[in-house]
Design an enzyme around this catalytic site. Structure first.
Site, mmCIF file in Angstrom:
data_model
loop_
_atom_site.group_PDB
_atom_site.id
_atom_site.type_symbol
_atom_site.label_atom_id
_atom_site.label_comp_id
_atom_site.label_asym_id
_atom_site.label_seq_id
_atom_site.Cartn_x
_atom_site.Cartn_y
_atom_site.Cartn_z
ATOM 1 N NE ARG A 104 74.549 112.236 30.150
ATOM 2 C CZ ARG A 104 74.769 110.935 30.368
ATOM 3 N NH1 ARG A 104 75.260 110.528 31.518
ATOM 4 N NH2 ARG A 104 74.473 110.055 29.445
ATOM 5 C CE LYS A 126 76.342 135.652 25.856
ATOM 6 N NZ LYS A 126 76.228 136.814 24.960
ATOM 7 C CD GLU A 168 84.326 143.950 24.167
ATOM 8 O OE1 GLU A 168 83.353 144.397 24.796
ATOM 9 O OE2 GLU A 168 84.202 143.273 23.117
ATOM 10 C CE LYS A 209 80.084 139.529 30.415
ATOM 11 N NZ LYS A 209 80.715 138.926 29.298
ATOM 12 C CD GLU A 219 72.740 138.178 24.956
ATOM 13 O OE1 GLU A 219 73.800 137.660 25.311
ATOM 14 O OE2 GLU A 219 72.560 138.684 23.834
ATOM 15 N NE ARG A 223 75.659 137.558 29.112
ATOM 16 C CZ ARG A 223 76.294 136.483 29.549
ATOM 17 N NH1 ARG A 223 75.661 135.617 30.309
ATOM 18 N NH2 ARG A 223 77.560 136.260 29.234
ATOM 19 C CG ASN A 227 75.128 141.754 22.637
ATOM 20 O OD1 ASN A 227 76.156 141.178 22.984
ATOM 21 N ND2 ASN A 227 73.935 141.174 22.679
ATOM 22 C CG HIS A 230 79.514 143.337 20.469
ATOM 23 N ND1 HIS A 230 79.783 144.358 21.361
ATOM 24 C CD2 HIS A 230 80.419 142.361 20.739
ATOM 25 C CE1 HIS A 230 80.801 143.985 22.141
ATOM 26 N NE2 HIS A 230 81.197 142.787 21.785
ATOM 27 C CG HIS A 234 79.498 140.508 15.854
ATOM 28 N ND1 HIS A 234 78.475 140.206 16.710
ATOM 29 C CD2 HIS A 234 80.642 140.236 16.525
ATOM 30 C CE1 HIS A 234 78.984 139.770 17.853
ATOM 31 N NE2 HIS A 234 80.281 139.780 17.769
ATOM 32 C CG HIS A 251 85.748 141.196 19.337
ATOM 33 N ND1 HIS A 251 84.582 140.990 18.631
ATOM 34 C CD2 HIS A 251 85.368 141.479 20.613
ATOM 35 C CE1 HIS A 251 83.547 141.134 19.437
ATOM 36 N NE2 HIS A 251 84.000 141.429 20.647
HETATM 37 N N1 GLY Z 1 80.228 139.406 25.709
HETATM 38 C C1 GLY Z 1 78.861 139.639 25.941
HETATM 39 C C2 GLY Z 1 78.245 138.750 26.953
HETATM 40 O O1 GLY Z 1 78.944 138.049 27.670
HETATM 41 O O2 GLY Z 1 77.051 138.707 27.058
#
Ligand code: GLY
Length: 331
Positions: A104, A126, A168, A209, A219, A223, A227, A230, A234, A251
């Site tokens: 957990r 993430k 990036e 960041k 997000e 946040r 993107n 993106h 994407h 990417h």
């Molecule tokens: N790569 C975008 C984020 O971490 O929100």
């Protein structure tokens, strides 16, 4: 009320210094990208238990996360253990996710070894795995204990991966730091890829960041600026995957084209002054990044409309007002 989350970053010039950072943890379990085996000794982690994974998008699935959990269990990892993820974004995503579900949830730390990882993927918590070709469909937002950033680890990074990270890096500066953006373009276009030249810029991008995530971990608002590029990026990746493109854009390269697209749309909407797209095209081209869409525009628009439908008609899109300032509006 606004809760700020502390995102811990450590910067180092020396790969061997990681050992000192890990001194206070009783049980350390290293999960690393198998490609890094030859230079893992540089990190001075002898005596630590280590498990290698095949760090590809195809292997970024629940089975690999399960294998990591099974290994942790076999090794007797308890609730005080810390998983140290050593690798690019795929590795840190899988290892962070496995740590998040094992018993957990136990702690993990990231040691990103790619430029994308050091300025983006290894920061912000993430974690997750793919479900067939759908990226990051299972995952958690779980902050690492810390992200340990050592630009010297990038010395052997293949050119294509370096370029991917450059996109990036530039993206991050477009959000809020024009001076750093111009400096990065100068360095990248001069082909000066020595990690010592980049150290300061990597640190600046990582801090931006961390600051953004610290203000909006889940997000819900701010946040989303991360993107930038993106939405179309994407869509390009999706198109190239579906059509079995033999040499697809990385990417970061797809994001670079997505940023150019965002600049064009920003001008059309009147959010940005004329000339923004042309300047970014020129800068990115000098940096060796692609600027033209590698697939039919109609196919991309179709992919973006599908996203729109899935989101109830409109999507939050990151427009650029000028280098150093963006705005989110519905597309
Ligand atoms: N790569 C975008 C984020 O971490 O929100």
């Amino acid at each position: 009320m606004c809760f700020k989350k502390k995102i811990k970053l450590y910067f180092s010039d020396s790969p061997g210094a990681l050992k000192r950072r890990l001194r206070s943890y009783k049980q350390v379990f290293v999960v690393y990208d198998e490609n890094l085996a030859p230079w893992l000794p540089k990190l001075n982690l002898e005596g630590k238990r280590a498990f290698s994974i095949v760090a590809t998008e195809e292997n970024k699935n629940i089975k690999t996360a399960y294998e990591v959990c099974k290994w942790l269990l076999e090794q007797g990892a308890d609730r005080d253990a810390v998983v140290v993820a050593v690798g690019g974004g795929v590795t840190t995503d899988i290892a962070g996710f496995a740590a998040g579900i094992y018993k957990r949830g136990i702690r993990y730390a990231n040691v990103p070894t790619s430029l994308v990882g050091q300025v983006d993927a290894g920061i912000g918590g993430k974690t997750g795995v793919n479900v067939s070709s759908f990226k990051n469909m299972i995952g958690l937002i779980k902050q690492p204990e810390f992200t340990w950033i050592c630009p010297a680890l990038l010395e052997t990074l293949p050119e294509k991966d370096f370029l991917s990270g450059s996109a990036e890096l530039l993206k991050t500066f477009i959000l809020e730091d024009r001076t750093a953006y111009e400096e990065a373009v100068d360095l990248l276009s001069a082909s000066n890829r020595k990690p010592d030249a980049y150290g300061k810029l990597i640190e600046e991008a990582a801090r931006i960041k961390a600051r953004v995530v610290g203000k909006d971990e889940k997000e819900n608002g701010l946040r989303r600026v991360l993107n930038l590029g993106h939405t179309y990026g994407h869509a390009i990746e999706w198109y190239q995957h579906v059509h079995g493109e033999e040499a697809p854009l990385t990417h970061g390269e797809a994001v670079a084209v997505g940023i150019i697209k965002a600049a064009g749309l920003s001008e059309k909407r009147g959010y940005a002054a004329a000339g923004l797209e042309a300047k970014l095209r020129d800068d990115f081209h000098r940096c060796g990044l692609p600027v033209d869409c590698p697939c039919p525009e109609e196919a991309l628009e179709e992919a973006v409309s599908k996203d729109k439908k899935a989101e109830g008609g409109k999507i939050n899109f990151v427009f650029i007002e000028k280098i150093g300032k963006v705005r989110i509006a519905k597309l």
